[in-house]
Design an enzyme around this catalytic site. Structure first.
Site, PDB file in Angstrom:
ATOM      1  N   GLU B  67       0.785  -1.070  -0.047  1.00 22.15           N
ATOM      2  CA  GLU B  67      -0.063  -0.096   0.141  1.00 22.15           C
ATOM      3  C   GLU B  67       0.771   1.217   0.031  1.00 22.15           C
ATOM      4  OE1 GLU B  67      -1.005  -2.685   1.491  1.00 22.15           O
ATOM      5  OE2 GLU B  67      -2.792  -2.968   0.810  1.00 22.15           O
ATOM      6  N   HIS B 136     -10.843  -5.453   8.695  1.00 26.82           N
ATOM      7  CA  HIS B 136     -11.406  -5.211   7.468  1.00 26.82           C
ATOM      8  C   HIS B 136     -12.675  -4.465   7.479  1.00 26.82           C
ATOM      9  CE1 HIS B 136      -8.804  -8.951   6.999  1.00 26.82           C
ATOM     10  NE2 HIS B 136      -8.444  -8.388   5.821  1.00 26.82           N
TER      11      HIS B 136
END
Lengths: 417, 334
Positions: B67, B136
């Site tokens: 990321e 998540h």
């Protein structure tokens, strides 16, 4: 010298409140017993209120347009006279209205010897705050986290150098201004409406004043004839009433109002069944004839009453005087009551005929239209006749159409007598 | 109604996002996508779909699982004149990219005196409700809203998903677009035209007399559902969706609270230091203060990691029934 209340007088049996119209005196003015200090209005009449004793107008508490219950103070008079209210009221004395004082507050407790651990916030002590229970710091929906251990008092800190004298000479503790808990909207509304929040009982959580805790916004009844007419005519709409029209022959003359007034009163005296009212499921006849005369005034419609006008030789003068005083607002209460019928004459405005509503509990009302010359059949041809169309409104609970027709026949007869 | 507004179709939120991406890429060759599995796989939530077949691998770039590297590449590309749109598979993973987002993307325009801009968009699915567990399922909008230099968008409807994304792509500086996972399959009318919305314009979804509900993301539809139930109980509420958390369009909220005197602020994110605290303070500092007839109330997610167990997951964030209860309590008590 004592202070005695000047109260809203009760000027009729049915009067429960009056409206302050105007003050003729100011605070601090000397007044003499019997001197007019202000005017108040009942339903329709403005009345002068006189000072009950010599003295000084100390405080005025009712302002113009304030609606005050009978017996409530409208001002206070500083006077040496005794027992001002003796015999004025038979009812229990009105609730005393002392000068508004802040509720007695427990003064803040004398500052406790200061602990080493500082208080959370040095707020001004208040009653609310004093009652408040310790609140957990952050309410959680789940107590997932262990509560932090209570902070141990820091005993190690040295005490302040100057020991606070315990039980020192009790000095008068200045009373901290009261901070009541209130939602912002309530504070704002209280300021706008001149309400002292300290006088409000809080019902919200944590003894907080909610907006709804403020007294309901007083909708001031509109004073004067308009309000009375609104009330009376709304009641009138509940009355089953009908109108009977008739074209009447009128004698030459000119003062039609007086002429019709006399004729209507005389006709009602002949037909006592209509000089009556519907009360408690029955027709109740009156022992006098009272004709309420509709007068158009600058303040609206007023209807002063002429008692037994048909028996009065000087009726025209009496009518003129009454109309003049009605327009000047100088009627007495007695002149406003006792009507058993109403006469309304719009002929002067060029109205040909109309339908007048009853003024309950009156059972009849006569609406008089324009008096004018009309072409009418006469034996052998046509001629001129002075005519006027009237409408007689009748409470159907009291009388029927035929009763109305008979009454109008009598009116006709009396007109041409 | 304008001609453009008339030309709407029913699309899902995911399709609306994809349409915005396609229209932006068609209109401007500098726009390209990058992220994990955005190409052949079509995106973790299927948002990018077939775009790789329509625009090719040059413009729909699959990246390694990195990321920080993805966002760093986007920042560099943006500085070089491109208009990258990054997809982070779950907004939780932005934690990995925080240095590039917060210390680079957000600050460059300021630090270079306006000489450079970072016209970059970061899209990320946010929120709970899919059984994806604690790492998540977070709602991290307050992180980004706190950083000067970042704009933060939370579309609540398919139409907003499209038009706000178009606006984000048009914007010369970094915009974080937080798309709620539960909304991806929801349908609604979406304008056909590629007309961007304006960032910093709240939507008043409903107007009522008793209470102003401010809600973001998936809480907007829950608040509207609650409003229906409340209406049946005689409680008439407004629902305002800020849409853009930053810049925040506070005026409609303030105006509405002045009318209703009560505010219930609903977010999925945990309460402590959440974005609704900002809204509460904004109301408190505004002219609405004097009109408050009740304390400003917040209804938020619990201060817990989102649980995996479905029942606990539901219990951890406000549901429509919770909004009904909180609103009823606020109106009835005050």
């Amino acid at each position: 010298m004592q202070e005695a209340p000047l109260v809203m007088p009760k000027m009729s049996m049915t009067m429960t409140e009056g409206t302050l119209v105007t003050w003729h005196k100011s605070e601090g003015d000397e007044v003499r017993a019997g001197e007019v200090v202000c005017e108040v209005a009942t339903d329709k009449v403005d009345m002068e209120v006189e000072a009950p004793a010599d003295g000084t107008l100390a405080r005025i508490v009712a302002q113009p347009d304030d609606v005050v219950a009978v017996g409530d103070p409208i001002a206070y008079l500083a006077t040496a006279a005794e027992d001002l209210l003796a015999g004025l009221f038979d009812a229990p004395p009105p609730e005393a209205v002392p000068a508004p004082e802040p509720e007695p507050q427990p003064g803040p407790a004398a500052p406790a010897p200061v602990a080493a651990v500082p208080e959370p916030a040095p707020t001004a002590p208040t009653r609310i705050a004093a009652e408040r229970e310790p609140v957990p710091a952050a309410p959680r929906r789940v107590g997932a986290e262990p509560a932090p251990a209570a902070p141990a008092p820091v005993a190690a800190e040295p005490a302040p150098a100057a020991p606070v004298p315990v039980a020192a000479v009790p000095e008068p503790v200045p009373v901290a201004p009261v901070r009541v808990a209130a939602v912002p909207a309530a504070r704002r509304a209280a300021v706008e409406r001149g309400i002292d929040l300290a006088t409000i009982t809080p019902t919200g959580p944590a003894a907080t004043i909610r907006l709804a805790d403020l007294p309901p916004l007083e909708v001031k009844p509109r004073r004067g004839p308009r309000a009375v007419i609104a009330r009376r005519m709304s009641a009138s709409a509940q009355v089953p009433q009908f109108v009977v029209y008739r074209d009447l022959e009128v004698p030459a003359g000119g003062d039609w109002t007086t002429v019709f007034l006399r004729a209507l009163a005389g006709a009602l005296r002949r037909h006592p069944e209509l000089n009556a009212e519907w009360a408690d499921g029955d027709v109740r006849r009156h022992d006098h004839v009272g004709v309420a005369l509709a007068v158009d005034t600058g303040r609206g419609l007023l209807a002063p009453v002429l008692r037994d006008p048909d028996l009065d030789d000087g009726l025209a003068d009496r009518v003129r005087d009454l109309v003049r005083r009605a327009r000047a607002g100088k009627l007495t209460l007695a002149e406003m009551s006792g009507g058993t019928t109403t006469l309304s004459n719009l002929g002067g405005f060029g109205v040909d005929a109309f339908h007048a509503l009853l003024s309950p509990p009156q059972a009849t009302a006569l609406a008089v239209g324009r008096v004018q010359e009309k072409v009418v059949p006469v034996p052998g041809g046509i001629g001129l006749s002075l005519r006027c169309t009237v409408g007689l409104t009748v409470d159907h609970r009291v009388g029927d159409g035929a009763d109305a027709a008979r009454l109008l026949a009598s009116v006709q007869e009396l007109l041409t007598l | 109604m304008t001609a453009a507004a008339e030309q709407t179709r029913t699309l899902t939120y995911a399709e609306a996002v994809r349409e915005a991406l396609a229209q932006a890429m068609t209109a401007d060759e500098r726009v390209f996508l990058l992220g994990e599995d955005v190409g052949t796989y079509g995106g973790a939530f299927g948002v990018t779909g077939d775009l790789v077949h329509r625009f090719g691998e040059e413009r729909i770039r699959d990246t390694p699982i990195s990321e920080l590297g993805i966002v760093g590449a986007a920042v560099g590309a943006a500085l070089a004149g491109m208009r990258p749109v990054v997809e982070i598979q779950f907004s939780d993973f932005t934690a990995q990219a925080m240095d590039q987002i917060v210390n680079q993307a957000a600050k460059i325009h300021f630090m270079l005196g306006g000489a450079a801009t970072v016209p970059m968009v970061l899209r990320a699915p946010t929120g709970s409700g899919t059984g994806a567990a604690a790492q998540h399922s977070q709602s991290l909008e307050a992180w980004f809203a706190h950083v000067p230099g970042l704009k933060v968008v939370m579309p609540a409807t398919p139409a907003d998903a499209k038009t706000l994304l178009l606006a984000a792509i048009d914007d010369p500086n970094p915009v974080i677009v937080l798309e709620h996972k539960l909304l991806y399959k929801q349908s609604g009318p979406v304008p056909e035209a590629a007309t961007p919305a304006r960032l910093g314009e709240a939507a008043v979804r409903r107007t009522g007399a008793d209470l102003t509900i401010v809600a973001t993301g998936v809480m907007v539809s829950r608040a509207l559902e609650a409003a229906e139930q409340l209406a049946a109980d005689g409680i008439d509420v407004s629902v305002i969706d800020p849409r853009t958390l930053k810049p925040l369009d506070a005026q409609p909220i303030v105006d509405d609270v002045i009318r209703t005197g009560r505010a219930l602020l609903v977010q999925e994110a945990p309460k402590t230091a959440g974005f609704m605290a900002e809204i509460a303070a904004t109301i408190g500092e505004s002219p609405a203060f004097g009109h408050l007839r009740a304390p400003i109330a917040r209804l938020c997610g619990l201060d817990v990691p989102i649980p995996y167990a479905p029942q606990l997951e539901r219990a951890a964030v406000p549901q429509a029934g919770d909004i009904v209860r909180a609103a009823t309590d606020l109106v009835r008590r005050w």
